[in-house]
Design an enzyme around this catalytic site. Structure first.
Site, mmCIF file in Angstrom:
data_model
loop_
_atom_site.group_PDB
_atom_site.id
_atom_site.type_symbol
_atom_site.label_atom_id
_atom_site.label_comp_id
_atom_site.label_asym_id
_atom_site.label_seq_id
_atom_site.Cartn_x
_atom_site.Cartn_y
_atom_site.Cartn_z
ATOM 1 N N GLN A 177 2.151 -6.002 -3.111
ATOM 2 C CA GLN A 177 2.608 -6.066 -1.725
ATOM 3 C C GLN A 177 3.904 -5.269 -1.526
ATOM 4 O O GLN A 177 4.197 -4.366 -2.295
ATOM 5 C CB GLN A 177 2.796 -7.522 -1.278
ATOM 6 C CG GLN A 177 1.493 -8.235 -0.996
ATOM 7 C CD GLN A 177 1.098 -9.205 -2.067
ATOM 8 O OE1 GLN A 177 1.914 -9.991 -2.538
ATOM 9 N NE2 GLN A 177 -0.146 -9.179 -2.461
ATOM 10 N N LYS A 224 1.936 1.934 -5.142
ATOM 11 C CA LYS A 224 2.502 1.342 -6.371
ATOM 12 C C LYS A 224 1.605 1.601 -7.577
ATOM 13 O O LYS A 224 2.086 1.918 -8.661
ATOM 14 C CB LYS A 224 2.702 -0.174 -6.189
ATOM 15 C CG LYS A 224 3.708 -0.537 -5.121
ATOM 16 C CD LYS A 224 3.744 -2.029 -4.868
ATOM 17 C CE LYS A 224 2.462 -2.561 -4.297
ATOM 18 N NZ LYS A 224 2.139 -2.091 -2.926
ATOM 19 N N THR A 238 -5.966 -11.522 3.765
ATOM 20 C CA THR A 238 -7.073 -10.816 3.113
ATOM 21 C C THR A 238 -8.270 -11.745 2.908
ATOM 22 O O THR A 238 -9.338 -11.286 2.509
ATOM 23 C CB THR A 238 -6.624 -10.282 1.742
ATOM 24 O OG1 THR A 238 -6.136 -11.386 0.973
ATOM 25 C CG2 THR A 238 -5.548 -9.224 1.880
ATOM 26 N N GLY A 247 -4.439 -4.475 -3.748
ATOM 27 C CA GLY A 247 -5.426 -3.440 -4.060
ATOM 28 C C GLY A 247 -4.670 -2.181 -4.431
ATOM 29 O O GLY A 247 -4.025 -1.578 -3.584
ATOM 30 N N HIS A 248 -4.693 -1.820 -5.704
ATOM 31 C CA HIS A 248 -3.905 -0.683 -6.182
ATOM 32 C C HIS A 248 -4.856 0.443 -6.599
ATOM 33 O O HIS A 248 -5.685 0.255 -7.490
ATOM 34 C CB HIS A 248 -3.019 -1.111 -7.359
ATOM 35 C CG HIS A 248 -1.990 -2.128 -6.958
ATOM 36 N ND1 HIS A 248 -1.079 -2.661 -7.823
ATOM 37 C CD2 HIS A 248 -1.716 -2.693 -5.755
ATOM 38 C CE1 HIS A 248 -0.293 -3.513 -7.180
ATOM 39 N NE2 HIS A 248 -0.670 -3.554 -5.928
ATOM 40 N N ASP A 258 0.811 -1.225 0.000
ATOM 41 C CA ASP A 258 0.000 0.000 0.000
ATOM 42 C C ASP A 258 0.841 1.270 0.000
ATOM 43 O O ASP A 258 0.420 2.306 0.522
ATOM 44 C CB ASP A 258 -0.971 0.013 1.200
ATOM 45 C CG ASP A 258 -1.854 -1.218 1.216
ATOM 46 O OD1 ASP A 258 -2.192 -1.701 0.127
ATOM 47 O OD2 ASP A 258 -2.192 -1.693 2.313
HETATM 48 P P1 GDP Z 1 -0.688 0.225 -3.549
HETATM 49 O O1 GDP Z 1 -1.309 -1.043 -3.076
HETATM 50 O O2 GDP Z 1 0.780 0.281 -3.281
HETATM 51 O O3 GDP Z 1 -1.012 0.544 -4.975
HETATM 52 O O4 GDP Z 1 -1.342 1.395 -2.651
HETATM 53 P P2 GDP Z 1 -2.891 1.556 -2.264
HETATM 54 O O5 GDP Z 1 -3.629 2.035 -3.435
HETATM 55 O O6 GDP Z 1 -3.401 0.344 -1.569
HETATM 56 O O7 GDP Z 1 -2.794 2.686 -1.150
HETATM 57 C C1 GDP Z 1 -2.243 3.928 -1.407
HETATM 58 C C2 GDP Z 1 -3.284 5.014 -1.078
HETATM 59 O O8 GDP Z 1 -2.640 6.278 -1.055
HETATM 60 C C3 GDP Z 1 -4.377 5.140 -2.110
HETATM 61 O O9 GDP Z 1 -5.551 5.571 -1.459
HETATM 62 C C4 GDP Z 1 -3.860 6.230 -3.046
HETATM 63 O O10 GDP Z 1 -4.894 6.902 -3.751
HETATM 64 C C5 GDP Z 1 -3.215 7.141 -2.055
HETATM 65 N N1 GDP Z 1 -2.071 7.934 -2.516
HETATM 66 C C6 GDP Z 1 -1.057 7.582 -3.356
HETATM 67 N N2 GDP Z 1 -0.115 8.553 -3.414
HETATM 68 C C7 GDP Z 1 -0.562 9.537 -2.594
HETATM 69 C C8 GDP Z 1 -0.021 10.801 -2.173
HETATM 70 O O11 GDP Z 1 1.063 11.219 -2.568
HETATM 71 N N3 GDP Z 1 -0.757 11.520 -1.274
HETATM 72 C C9 GDP Z 1 -1.949 11.090 -0.793
HETATM 73 N N4 GDP Z 1 -2.585 11.862 0.088
HETATM 74 N N5 GDP Z 1 -2.471 9.908 -1.156
HETATM 75 C C10 GDP Z 1 -1.791 9.154 -2.025
HETATM 76 P P1 IMO Z 2 -0.823 -4.267 -2.234
HETATM 77 O O1 IMO Z 2 -0.365 -4.827 -3.547
HETATM 78 C C1 IMO Z 2 -1.025 -4.628 2.107
HETATM 79 C C2 IMO Z 2 -1.050 -8.650 3.789
HETATM 80 C C3 IMO Z 2 -2.333 -9.071 4.503
HETATM 81 C C4 IMO Z 2 -1.750 -9.992 5.563
HETATM 82 C C5 IMO Z 2 -0.626 -10.714 4.795
HETATM 83 C C6 IMO Z 2 -1.023 -12.061 4.218
HETATM 84 O O2 IMO Z 2 -2.134 -3.560 -2.292
HETATM 85 O O3 IMO Z 2 0.252 -3.465 -1.585
HETATM 86 P P2 IMO Z 2 -2.574 -12.754 2.183
HETATM 87 O O4 IMO Z 2 -4.021 -12.487 1.904
HETATM 88 O O5 IMO Z 2 -1.662 -12.235 1.139
HETATM 89 O O6 IMO Z 2 -2.305 -14.207 2.497
HETATM 90 O O7 IMO Z 2 -2.253 -11.968 3.548
HETATM 91 O O8 IMO Z 2 -0.270 -9.845 3.743
HETATM 92 N N1 IMO Z 2 -1.225 -8.190 2.404
HETATM 93 C C7 IMO Z 2 -1.179 -6.902 2.040
HETATM 94 N N2 IMO Z 2 -1.052 -5.790 2.787
HETATM 95 N N3 IMO Z 2 -1.082 -4.535 0.768
HETATM 96 C C8 IMO Z 2 -1.183 -5.634 -0.006
HETATM 97 O O9 IMO Z 2 -1.119 -5.597 -1.352
HETATM 98 C C9 IMO Z 2 -1.267 -6.900 0.635
HETATM 99 N N4 IMO Z 2 -1.402 -8.170 0.199
HETATM 100 C C10 IMO Z 2 -1.349 -8.949 1.288
HETATM 101 O O10 IMO Z 2 -2.984 -7.965 5.081
HETATM 102 O O11 IMO Z 2 -1.145 -9.252 6.588
HETATM 103 MG MG MG Z 3 -2.819 -1.697 -1.811
#
Ligand code: GDP
Ligand code: IMO
Ligand code: MG
Length: 438
Positions: A223, A16, A128, A40-41, A13
């Site tokens: 991840q 990416k 998850t 979840g991206h 999170d």
């Molecule tokens: P990922 O799994 O690495 O793609 O990240 P996620 O999407 O799960 O979580 C990142 C969160 O931060 C999302 O809600 C994005 O919309 C948000 N986000 C990304 N870059 C920025 C930033 O520079 N500032 C803020 N405030 N939010 C951001």
């Molecule tokens: P992105 O790509 C954050 C975490 C779960 C749990 C552990 C194992 O959005 O960054 P799993 O369901 O994979 O067997 O769970 O890994 N986890 C993540 N945490 N971002 C993710 O993906 C994750 N994918 C798995 O919360 O702790």
């Molecule tokens: Mg994510």
């Protein structure tokens, strides 16, 4: 050497999806190489806000080839509804390809995922629940069903009879759960096989051909390195094979290791984690709440994209960041959510740990040691100023620049992109990672 890998440098999170959406502009092929719909991206661009679980974040440009590589495990229903959601919102998915060698998350995998967690009790990982972990277990256990099987009915039926009998024995005898019906599973597989047939291809050849033509490929990780099966906070990790780190990218799309020219490490300006496991800089006070709830009303608070769970929050961990930068061979850092720190009078960075009276500068291997680490903090002045509108490094407040430079120093890698908001253009680029001039 045309491939760029984008990895998460923390526990996932980091942003990416946002970073891939940004750099995809300069690439011809964008490929996801590991994990499943546990990822979840989030992408916010001119088309709106999207949460992608399987489709690469390059899909919004229309003309780019987007690949779900052999290293990804695919929940057919999740993929079909993601494609439908994109099409309904006007995003063209005709350039999407799914590897014929990718494994399928079968109906028993989410069931086993949840039953496993119950069985672990107080040692639960906090997965998850998407079935991703058990699907990778079956891949390594040579019990997997692949997408190619979904479109080859005879092969599927033969495999399914054996595997389902095995899985039902596990579900009923080990967990006391309900068995799955063969006919129901078979019909579901046929249905999804037909829906996905147009996308299924030998995607390794597609990637290799693009490499041979000298085109830029962007390999999207899922991840973060601290959730990696080998190098993460084991056993509180995910089960992706290949690894969630950069070295897994080639395996997960079918390229040789010499294809990789650069590795972008995405790091949040602080730490977050969902699920259980060690997190040395975790905050349990008002500062932790402030990190979590910043932007909550706008939907950008620290709540899971896949499960909606609140993320654990803490100060930036320079020790772990350096550990993952080295593991991934990071050549460029993308530092995200710097805007979130604008609310603090002072900000902290962890620069070392104390463990049983000794100074420690890396992640220990033993879980007991990981959980006992006491962070040593350095305090820096905050900037108390909105920065979401800033587009050049020089326009950042001096304290924000000093913070970025300290992160850079601790990682030993240049910060080439700073994200100051979730939207595509809310970025400061200090160096063109593809070698052009700015
Ligand atoms: P990922 O799994 O690495 O793609 O990240 P996620 O999407 O799960 O979580 C990142 C969160 O931060 C999302 O809600 C994005 O919309 C948000 N986000 C990304 N870059 C920025 C930033 O520079 N500032 C803020 N405030 N939010 C951001
Ligand atoms: P992105 O790509 C954050 C975490 C779960 C749990 C552990 C194992 O959005 O960054 P799993 O369901 O994979 O067997 O769970 O890994 N986890 C993540 N945490 N971002 C993710 O993906 C994750 N994918 C798995 O919360 O702790
Ligand atoms: Mg994510």
């Amino acid at each position: 050497m045309p491939a760029t890998v984008v990895i998460g440098g923390q526990w996932g999170d980091e942003g990416k999806g946002r970073v891939v959406d940004f750099f995809a502009r300069d690439c011809a092929v964008i490929a996801r190489y590991s994990a499943g719909s546990n990822a979840g991206h989030t992408i916010v661009n001119e088309r709106g806000r999207f949460a992608l679980h399987l489709v690469p974040a390059g899909i919004f440009y229309g003309q780019k080839i987007c690949v779900i590589g052999n290293g990804v495990v695919i929940h057919p229903q999740a993929l079909v509804s993601e494609i439908k959601m994109l099409e309904d919102r006007g995003v063209d998915t005709t350039q999407l390809l799914v590897s014929n060698r990718a494994h399928v998350v079968m109906p028993w995998h989410p069931v086993i995922d949840k039953l496993d967690e119950q069985l672990r009790g107080e040692h639960a990982i906090g997965t998850t629940g998407t079935g991703t972990g058990p699907a990778f277990v079956d891949k390594a256990g040579r019990l997997g069903i692949r997408t190619v099987d979904l479109v080859t009915p005879e092969a599927l039926e033969q495999k399914l009879r054996f595997v389902l009998e095995y899985k039902n024995a596990v579900i009923t005898k080990l967990y006391g759960g309900e068995p799955l019906r063969y006919e129901a599973v078979r019909d579901e597989c046929h249905e999804y096989g037909e829906l996905l047939r147009p996308y299924i291809a030998d995607t390794a050849v597609v990637a290799q051909d693009a490499e041979a033509r000298g085109e830029q490929l962007l390999l999207e990780g899922a991840q973060g390195a601290l959730l990696d099966l080998d190098s993460g906070t084991y056993p509180y990790v995910t089960s992706s094979l290949p690894a969630s780190i950069a070295a897994g990218a080639c395996i997960g799309v079918g390229l040789g290791p010499r294809a990789i020219a650069r590795v972008v490490g995405v790091y949040k300006a602080y730490q977050t984690r969902v699920g259980h496991g060690p997190m040395p800089t975790e905050l349990f006070d008002a500062d932790g709440d402030a990190l979590r709830d910043h932007g909550r009303a706008q939907g950008t608070g620290e709540y899971g994209t896949t499960t909606g769970r609140p993320r654990r929050c803490g100060w930036f961990d320079g020790v772990l960041a350096r550990y993952t930068a080295r593991l991934n061979g990071v050549t460029s850092v993308a530092l995200t959510r710097l805007d979130v720190l604008a609310q603090f009078e002072r900000v902290k960075i962890c620069t070392g740990y104390e463990l049983e009276g000794q100074r420690v500068d890396t992640l220990p291997g033993a879980l007991t040691a990981m959980t006992a680490l006491e962070p040593i903090y350095e305090e820096l002045p905050g900037w108390r100023e909105e920065i979401s509108h800033v587009r050049t490094f020089g326009d950042l407040p001096p304290a924000a620049r000093a913070y970025v430079q300290r992160v850079e120093q601790l990682l030993g890698v240049p910060v080439d992109m700073i994200s100051v908001g979730p939207e595509r253009e809310q970025a400061i680029v200090t160096r063109d990672i593809f070698g052009g001039t700015l």
